[in-house]
Design a protein around this motif. Structure first.
Motif, PDB file in Angstrom:
ATOM      1  N   THR A 107     -22.906  37.927 -27.259  1.00 31.28           N
ATOM      2  CA  THR A 107     -23.433  36.679 -26.714  1.00 31.28           C
ATOM      3  C   THR A 107     -24.922  36.680 -26.981  1.00 31.28           C
ATOM      4  OG1 THR A 107     -21.741  36.656 -25.012  1.00 31.28           O
ATOM      5  CG2 THR A 107     -23.685  35.299 -24.622  1.00 31.28           C
ATOM      6  N   VAL A 108     -25.352  35.792 -27.876  1.00 33.65           N
ATOM      7  CA  VAL A 108     -26.738  35.806 -28.316  1.00 33.65           C
ATOM      8  C   VAL A 108     -27.609  34.918 -27.423  1.00 33.65           C
ATOM      9  CG1 VAL A 108     -28.273  35.220 -30.228  1.00 33.65           C
ATOM     10  CG2 VAL A 108     -26.102  36.365 -30.678  1.00 33.65           C
ATOM     11  N   VAL A 109     -28.773  35.428 -27.068  1.00 31.74           N
ATOM     12  CA  VAL A 109     -29.726  34.635 -26.292  1.00 31.74           C
ATOM     13  C   VAL A 109     -30.862  34.169 -27.203  1.00 31.74           C
ATOM     14  CG1 VAL A 109     -31.360  34.636 -24.369  1.00 31.74           C
ATOM     15  CG2 VAL A 109     -29.160  35.791 -24.142  1.00 31.74           C
ATOM     16  N   ARG A 167     -31.809  33.747 -30.882  1.00 30.63           N
ATOM     17  CA  ARG A 167     -31.197  33.708 -32.210  1.00 30.63           C
ATOM     18  C   ARG A 167     -32.121  34.312 -33.268  1.00 30.63           C
ATOM     19  NH1 ARG A 167     -27.093  29.432 -32.602  1.00 30.63           N
ATOM     20  NH2 ARG A 167     -27.685  29.013 -34.744  1.00 30.63           N
ATOM     21  N   CYS A 168     -33.417  34.045 -33.151  1.00 30.50           N
ATOM     22  CA  CYS A 168     -34.357  34.509 -34.163  1.00 30.50           C
ATOM     23  C   CYS A 168     -34.443  36.031 -34.212  1.00 30.50           C
ATOM     24  CB  CYS A 168     -35.757  33.973 -33.898  1.00 30.50           C
ATOM     25  SG  CYS A 168     -35.878  32.204 -33.752  1.00 30.50           S
ATOM     26  N   ILE A 210     -31.320  38.942 -30.061  1.00 26.50           N
ATOM     27  CA  ILE A 210     -31.277  39.628 -28.772  1.00 26.50           C
ATOM     28  C   ILE A 210     -30.103  39.073 -27.975  1.00 26.50           C
ATOM     29  CG2 ILE A 210     -32.530  40.073 -26.620  1.00 26.50           C
ATOM     30  CD1 ILE A 210     -35.073  39.568 -28.503  1.00 26.50           C
ATOM     31  N   GLU A 270     -27.303  38.962 -24.646  1.00 24.75           N
ATOM     32  CA  GLU A 270     -27.357  38.937 -23.179  1.00 24.75           C
ATOM     33  C   GLU A 270     -27.323  40.373 -22.641  1.00 24.75           C
ATOM     34  OE1 GLU A 270     -24.930  35.954 -21.429  1.00 24.75           O
ATOM     35  OE2 GLU A 270     -25.179  36.748 -19.410  1.00 24.75           O
ATOM     36  N   LYS A 306     -38.493  28.674 -28.404  1.00 21.62           N
ATOM     37  CA  LYS A 306     -38.046  27.327 -28.038  1.00 21.62           C
ATOM     38  C   LYS A 306     -36.585  27.317 -27.597  1.00 21.62           C
ATOM     39  CE  LYS A 306     -41.194  24.544 -30.869  1.00 21.62           C
ATOM     40  NZ  LYS A 306     -41.714  25.351 -31.974  1.00 21.62           N
ATOM     41  N   THR A 307     -35.761  28.144 -28.242  1.00 26.45           N
ATOM     42  CA  THR A 307     -34.332  28.128 -27.938  1.00 26.45           C
ATOM     43  C   THR A 307     -33.965  29.094 -26.811  1.00 26.45           C
ATOM     44  OG1 THR A 307     -34.117  27.871 -30.327  1.00 26.45           O
ATOM     45  CG2 THR A 307     -32.081  28.016 -29.088  1.00 26.45           C
ATOM     46  N   LEU A 318     -35.921  30.827 -24.326  1.00 21.90           N
ATOM     47  CA  LEU A 318     -36.574  30.998 -23.017  1.00 21.90           C
ATOM     48  C   LEU A 318     -35.830  30.354 -21.844  1.00 21.90           C
ATOM     49  CD1 LEU A 318     -40.402  30.992 -23.770  1.00 21.90           C
ATOM     50  CD2 LEU A 318     -38.939  32.912 -23.169  1.00 21.90           C
ATOM     51  N   PRO A 319     -35.338  29.111 -21.990  1.00 17.09           N
ATOM     52  CA  PRO A 319     -34.599  28.546 -20.852  1.00 17.09           C
ATOM     53  C   PRO A 319     -33.376  29.388 -20.477  1.00 17.09           C
ATOM     54  CG  PRO A 319     -35.132  26.812 -22.430  1.00 17.09           C
ATOM     55  CD  PRO A 319     -35.494  28.121 -23.073  1.00 17.09           C
ATOM     56  N   LEU A 320     -32.706  29.938 -21.494  1.00 15.32           N
ATOM     57  CA  LEU A 320     -31.514  30.750 -21.252  1.00 15.32           C
ATOM     58  C   LEU A 320     -31.901  32.091 -20.619  1.00 15.32           C
ATOM     59  CD1 LEU A 320     -28.582  30.213 -21.777  1.00 15.32           C
ATOM     60  CD2 LEU A 320     -28.792  31.250 -24.022  1.00 15.32           C
ATOM     61  N   ARG A 352     -34.448  32.672 -18.840  1.00 13.71           N
ATOM     62  CA  ARG A 352     -34.874  32.402 -17.466  1.00 13.71           C
ATOM     63  C   ARG A 352     -33.657  32.396 -16.529  1.00 13.71           C
ATOM     64  NH1 ARG A 352     -38.225  27.897 -18.809  1.00 13.71           N
ATOM     65  NH2 ARG A 352     -39.993  29.198 -19.316  1.00 13.71           N
ATOM     66  N   VAL A 356     -38.364  30.954 -10.444  1.00 15.28           N
ATOM     67  CA  VAL A 356     -38.961  30.705 -11.753  1.00 15.28           C
ATOM     68  C   VAL A 356     -40.441  31.112 -11.765  1.00 15.28           C
ATOM     69  CG1 VAL A 356     -39.479  28.944 -13.463  1.00 15.28           C
ATOM     70  CG2 VAL A 356     -37.341  28.848 -12.216  1.00 15.28           C
ATOM     71  N   ASP A 374     -44.365  32.951 -17.193  1.00 16.92           N
ATOM     72  CA  ASP A 374     -44.099  32.182 -18.399  1.00 16.92           C
ATOM     73  C   ASP A 374     -44.916  32.823 -19.524  1.00 16.92           C
ATOM     74  OD1 ASP A 374     -42.825  30.109 -19.622  1.00 16.92           O
ATOM     75  OD2 ASP A 374     -44.452  28.684 -19.324  1.00 16.92           O
TER      76      ASP A 374
END
Lengths: 92, 525
Positions: A3-5, A7-8, A11, A13, A44-45, A47-49, A51, A62, A67
């Motif tokens: 399960t990828v968090v 993508r770049c 990394i 889960e 961009k892709t 960080l929300p995940l 968090r 949060v 941040d």
């Protein structure tokens, strides 16, 4: 099972949960330890995940997670561009 | 509320059909759409470029990624450590999942790179080589003084640029794509805003009109440019035409939009798992269908609208799943896809994507009221695309570089900048508008842009009849809601974070509203 968090930087889960268990329990720490958010998309892709996972694992708010700092360049850029000279320095 | 919705009279006939619409014609050998009930794909000349020794057809105006996708390519790159196959994800240059080597240059985002005849495109795998060709030293750096920089050419940025330029400011608008209009250019649905001029018009049309207006009032438009960063004293670095230019600005409107949210589940990085916006770009902008059978994850407005657009494009939407116990989007949109025979399963989540090199199916599962998966409810769904419509996050990296104070506001999708009623951040002369200020929709973005453009002009020059009226009119269409009150580091005292709602928005009832006189008083306390 993957399960990828991020993508770049590839990394998962699992990587994040493991790092949190070791004590890397803020986003900035996770970033420095795993390179989370340091790839071409600059977080961009992922960080929300990340968090959400951090919140689930640690119960932190949060604000407590922090941040990570944002720095230029915000987008992929070629070395040739950065190596370019100032106009006045160019030989005619 | 329903009076704000325009019934899609002209589309009615499609509702009652089975998902495959007769009007949509796909050429068998490829994925391009040649006839569509609403869109007209005006393709340019046909040409070929080279992909790993094979000739790939492209049409003028297509991106490298779209042409390759239309040709059947799904694996665009290999991930860096795990060496897993990756496809595109966002299709708007944000996620960098589609990077390839183009003419010897590695790490090129193919989704925002125009295809050119004779181009040589290669996948560079997990370990790209150093550039194989001499890519030169780059042109000499330039520094230019300008008055206003608007970053982002969507509805918010365009409106801001139009208002400040028509009052006489020297305005430069920067956007990454070759077309302006932001996400409007892929909205085939009609807007049903309370705003008289936009209601009933499709997003694509509004976008075109705004672009024309911007040109007419003398906005300097810079397309295919990358804004790389913010530096002290309102300087921004921009890459355009292979040159690094430093723009020394007096004021900035940042309208950089949003990023699609990602979701964690097993195999969530397989080619075929795409963001809903990415699917829209591919389908409505580039005229290419993403696949044959789509599983939609998320039933918010984006999820249900994109599902309907997929049906219009002749793609089968096998199921829409939603984690919440109820459908998130407006009922009118949900009803349309239901009538077309698409099941919507609430209290469901996706457990995994099936496939080795690309998506070949998915496993979905019920969840209980505590969001825990219910054992034994797993079932397989046959699909080749998993479309994620699980929300957006404001893209605020630039504002953080500019040291604008931010706060996490869940209702707005994440960290957003603190700002005044006039959309000024905690940095004087730096304004924000649109999704970057908090996730809303296009009408709100345009109105915020109008306010920001007018307010910045007043800040730099003077109040005019037009700036005063623009602000007034825009604010009439919005209902500001105070979500947070914070003491700022600057000496202006308390600053509210305002969430701008379109008048008549359903969600307003969930948040308490403070009288606007209250918000006015605290701006410079």
């Amino acid at each position: 099972m993957t399960t990828v968090v991020c993508r770049c930087e590839d990394i998962t889960e699992e990587d994040i949960v493991e790092a949190i268990e070791k004590g890397y329990d803020e986003l900035e720490k996770l970033k420095r330890h795993l390179r989370l958010g340091m790839g071409p998309c600059q977080g961009k892709t992922c960080l929300p995940l990340a968090r959400r996972i951090l919140g689930r694992e640690t119960g932190k708010s949060v604000e407590e997670m922090g941040d990570p700092t944002s720095r230029p360049p915000s987008q992929p850029v070629s070395f040739s561009l950065l190596a370019s000279l100032e106009e006045s320095e160019v030989d005619e | 509320m329903l009076t704000f919705f325009l019934i899609f009279h002209n589309l009615r006939k499609y509702f009652y059909r089975k998902p495959k619409l007769e009007n949509t014609v796909l050429e068998m050998s490829e994925r391009r759409i040649f006839e569509h009930p609403i869109l007209d794909f005006d393709r340019g000349d046909e040409f070929y470029f080279d992909f790993e020794g094979e000739k790939v057809k492209a049409y003028e105006g297509e991106t490298v990624a779209s042409a390759l996708y239309a040709d059947g390519l799904r694996k665009f790159t290999e991930s860096k450590k795990l060496e897993r196959p990756r496809g595109f994800f966002c299709a708007i240059g944000k996620c960098s999942s589609c990077i390839m080597s183009v003419d010897g240059r590695p790490h090129v985002r193919t989704c925002v790179t125009q295809a050119e005849e004779g181009m040589e495109v290669k996948r560079h795998g997990s370990k790209p080589k150093f550039p194989e060709v001499d890519i030169g030293r780059g042109k000499e750096r330039k520094e230019k003084k300008i008055e206003i920089a608007v970053i982002g050419g969507g509805p918010a940025g365009l409106m801001a640029a139009i208002v400040s330029a028509r009052n006489g400011a020297d305005v430069h608008l920067f956007d990454e794509g070759d077309d302006l209009g932001g996400q409007l250019v892929k909205q085939t649905h009609q807007f049903f805003g309370s705003h008289e001029e936009d209601a009933g018009t499709r997003g694509i049309e509004i976008g075109k009109e705004l672009v024309e207006e911007a040109r007419d009032v003398g906005v300097n438009i810079h397309t295919e440019t990358k804004v790389l960063g913010y530096y002290e004293e309102k300087k921004i670095t921009v890459e355009e035409e292979g040159r690094l230019t430093i723009y020394d600005t007096e004021g900035i409107v940042y309208a950089g939009g949003a990023i699609e949210n990602y979701l964690s589940f097993e195999n969530n990085d397989l080619p075929g798992v795409y963001g809903a916006g990415g699917v829209q770009t591919l389908m409505n902008e580039e005229g290419i269908v993403p696949g044959d059978k789509v599983l939609m994850v998320g039933s918010g407005n984006v999820g249900v609208i994109v599902s309907y657009q997929l049906l219009q494009a002749g793609v089968d939407v096998v199921e829409v799943i939603e984690a919440l116990p109820e459908i998130g989007g407006y009922q009118v949109h949900a009803s349309k896809i239901r009538r077309a025979g698409v099941p919507i399963s609430t209290a469901h989540t996706i457990k995994k994507a099936i496939g080795e090199e690309k998506v070949e199916g998915a496993v979905v599962q019920k969840i209980d009221e505590n969001w825990e998966p219910v054992e034994g409810t797993e079932r397989e769904v046959e699909c080749d695309v998993i479309c994620l419509a699980v929300g957006l996050s404001p893209d605020t990296g630039f504002l953080r570089q500019a040291d604008c104070e931010m706060e996490y506001i869940g209702e707005l999708g994440g960290y957003v900048p603190l700002r005044t009623e006039d959309m000024m951040t905690t940095r004087r002369g730096i304004y924000v508008a649109g999704d970057a200020a908090g996730i809303e929709e296009a009408t709100v973005a345009a109105l915020e842009g109008k306010i920001a453009g007018a307010a910045l002009f007043e800040d730099l020059r003077e109040e005019t009849e037009d700036t005063r009226k623009s602000k007034e009119e825009a604010k009439e269409g919005l209902v500001p809601v105070v979500l947070s009150m914070r003491r700022c580091a600057d000496d202006w005292g308390l600053r509210p974070i305002l969430l701008n709602h379109k008048k008549g928005d359903l969600r307003m009832s969930r948040i308490s509203i403070l009288p606007s006189s209250f918000t006015k008083g605290v701006n410079c306390g």
